[in-house]
Write a protein that holds these residues in place. Structure first.
Motif, PDB file in Angstrom:
ATOM      1  N   ASP A  47       0.676  -1.328  -0.110  1.00  0.00           N
ATOM      2  CA  ASP A  47      -0.143  -0.147   0.003  1.00  0.00           C
ATOM      3  C   ASP A  47       0.929   1.281   0.009  1.00  0.00           C
ATOM      4  N   ASP A  48       0.349   2.319   0.021  1.00  0.00           N
ATOM      5  CA  ASP A  48       1.199   3.580   0.137  1.00  0.00           C
ATOM      6  C   ASP A  48       2.098   3.765   1.159  1.00  0.00           C
ATOM      7  N   ARG A  49       1.810   3.064   2.427  1.00  0.00           N
ATOM      8  CA  ARG A  49       2.936   3.126   3.458  1.00  0.00           C
ATOM      9  C   ARG A  49       3.998   2.385   3.244  1.00  0.00           C
ATOM     10  N   VAL A  51       4.983   1.084   0.461  1.00  0.00           N
ATOM     11  CA  VAL A  51       5.889   1.813  -0.828  1.00  0.00           C
ATOM     12  C   VAL A  51       6.955   2.656  -0.319  1.00  0.00           C
ATOM     13  N   SER A  52       6.418   3.457   0.581  1.00  0.00           N
ATOM     14  CA  SER A  52       7.410   4.451   1.091  1.00  0.00           C
ATOM     15  C   SER A  52       8.335   3.593   1.948  1.00  0.00           C
ATOM     16  N   LEU A 117      -0.084  -3.920  -6.197  1.00  0.00           N
ATOM     17  CA  LEU A 117      -0.742  -2.883  -5.556  1.00  0.00           C
ATOM     18  C   LEU A 117      -2.166  -2.645  -6.290  1.00  0.00           C
ATOM     19  N   SER A 122      -4.093   2.518  -3.096  1.00  0.00           N
ATOM     20  CA  SER A 122      -2.831   2.920  -3.265  1.00  0.00           C
ATOM     21  C   SER A 122      -3.045   3.966  -4.522  1.00  0.00           C
ATOM     22  N   GLN A 123      -3.851   4.857  -4.449  1.00  0.00           N
ATOM     23  CA  GLN A 123      -3.975   5.787  -5.613  1.00  0.00           C
ATOM     24  C   GLN A 123      -2.627   6.662  -5.817  1.00  0.00           C
ATOM     25  N   SER A 124      -2.054   7.262  -4.336  1.00  0.00           N
ATOM     26  CA  SER A 124      -0.930   7.964  -4.473  1.00  0.00           C
ATOM     27  C   SER A 124       0.145   7.044  -5.170  1.00  0.00           C
ATOM     28  N   SER A 125       0.310   6.145  -4.819  1.00  0.00           N
ATOM     29  CA  SER A 125       1.444   4.966  -5.419  1.00  0.00           C
ATOM     30  C   SER A 125       1.464   4.999  -6.837  1.00  0.00           C
TER      31      SER A 125
END
Length: 340
Positions: A47-49, A51-52, A117, A122-125
């Motif tokens: 998810d976005d987290r 991925v970071s 994903l 995870s739209q930000s990713s």
């Protein structure tokens, strides 16, 4: 004395920094291996987290590469995208890689991780990777950022897990190994089939000896030959393997159906069957003229039937050529010889 002390402190600080970096990298690999082991398919859900955590935060070069499958559950019902099929093949690739590189001493162990994903989560990713269409698979190498990652082309999906494996090996220089596809029948199912065949064999032998089977009927062989011919020229095997739909809904007008798709990248089921039907007409007419019509005693009947057959065959071939030109843009042109 002061200079020596300064150099000693600098070397000590660099050593501590190097050890801390290696420790941090090792922690990331261990965490990815743990996530991988808890996944039935071997595919790590990001998810976005995360991925970071595993991509944007660690400094390059990272000690691993990530192969990311971009998915959208709301599009699973669109057969033309084949997201379910491609994800299943992606999971098969992940399982095969893990199975082939279980040994910690392997040069590929812990060097590549398979992830997915989901768009809603995870739209930000998706925006970070610049993904605006599906299907989409990207490989992020140790020195790459999400924007610099290598995209898997449509041609790399052609043979599914096998072609995906070639893409990974060519980009990472890692060894994926053979693809371990599950058997068509389980051991229990295979045992039941064998028992059934053994029971059926005596009855089958009796029927064969007495000539009472369908295999002794020439009409069956004739119908089977026509079916095999139609099956081969209509692209039916392509439709089965790729699970192609018979038709699609028109994007501009959902109430309309599209039976012929313009473009060489895809063929609908109805489109293949239409071409197969035209080819079958030509084949049957040719067989009729060479095997049946020649036995007719009336010459005028022979000529009339042959003219009609040639006209229908010419019309069918013309339709096939027209559709091919409309679909691919390639044309077929006739040329008269310059000299005889």
């Amino acid at each position: 004395m002061a200079l020596r002390l300064f150099l000693l402190i600098a070397v000590f600080s660099l050593t501590l920094f190097s050890v801390s970096v290696r420790s941090s990298d090792s922690d990331l690999v261990s965490e990815l291996l743990a996530l991988q082991s808890h996944s039935k398919s071997g595919v790590i859900h990001l998810d976005d987290r995360s991925v970071s955590r595993f991509l944007t935060s660690p400094k390059t070069p990272r000690p691993y590469s990530l192969l990311v499958f971009f998915d959208a559950t709301q599009l699973h019902d669109k057969a033309e995208l084949q997201l379910k099929t491609l994800h299943a093949e992606f999971s098969l690739l992940a399982k095969s890689f893990i199975t082939n590189n279980q040994d910690p001493d392997s040069s590929s162990h812990g060097k590549l991780f398979f992830c997915d994903l989901e768009f809603k989560e995870s739209q930000s990713s998706f925006a970070l990777f610049g993904v605006n269409s599906l299907p989409h698979i990207k490989l992020i190498g140790p020195n790459q950022t999400p924007k610099q990652s290598d995209q898997m082309d449509q041609g790399d999906f052609s043979r599914l897990a096998e072609s995906m494996s070639h893409f990974v090996e060519s980009k990472t220089n890692l060894v994926v190994g053979p693809i371990h596809r599950p058997p068509f029948l389980s051991k229990k199912q295979l045992a039941l089939v064998i028992v059934g065949i053994l029971i059926w064999i005596p009855f089958a032998v009796k029927k064969i000896v007495m000539g009472e089977t369908l295999l002794h009927d020439p009409k069956l062989w004739l119908a089977g030959s026509v079916f095999v011919y139609f099956f081969s020229v209509s692209g039916a095997m392509h439709n089965i393997i790729r699970k192609m739909p018979m038709f699609l809904a028109d994007r501009n007008d959902p109430n309309k159906l599209v039976f012929f798709y313009q473009g060489s990248g895809m063929q609908l089921g109805a489109e293949g069957f239409a071409i197969g039907f035209l080819y079958t007409i030509v084949g049957l007419l040719l067989a009729f003229m060479t095997r049946v019509l020649v036995k007719a005693k009336n010459v005028n009947v022979q000529r009339a039937v042959m003219i009609v057959s040639l006209f229908v065959s010419f019309w069918a071939v013309k339709k096939v050529v027209y559709l091919d030109n409309w679909k691919t843009g390639y044309g077929i042109h006739g040329f008269w010889p310059s000299s005889w």
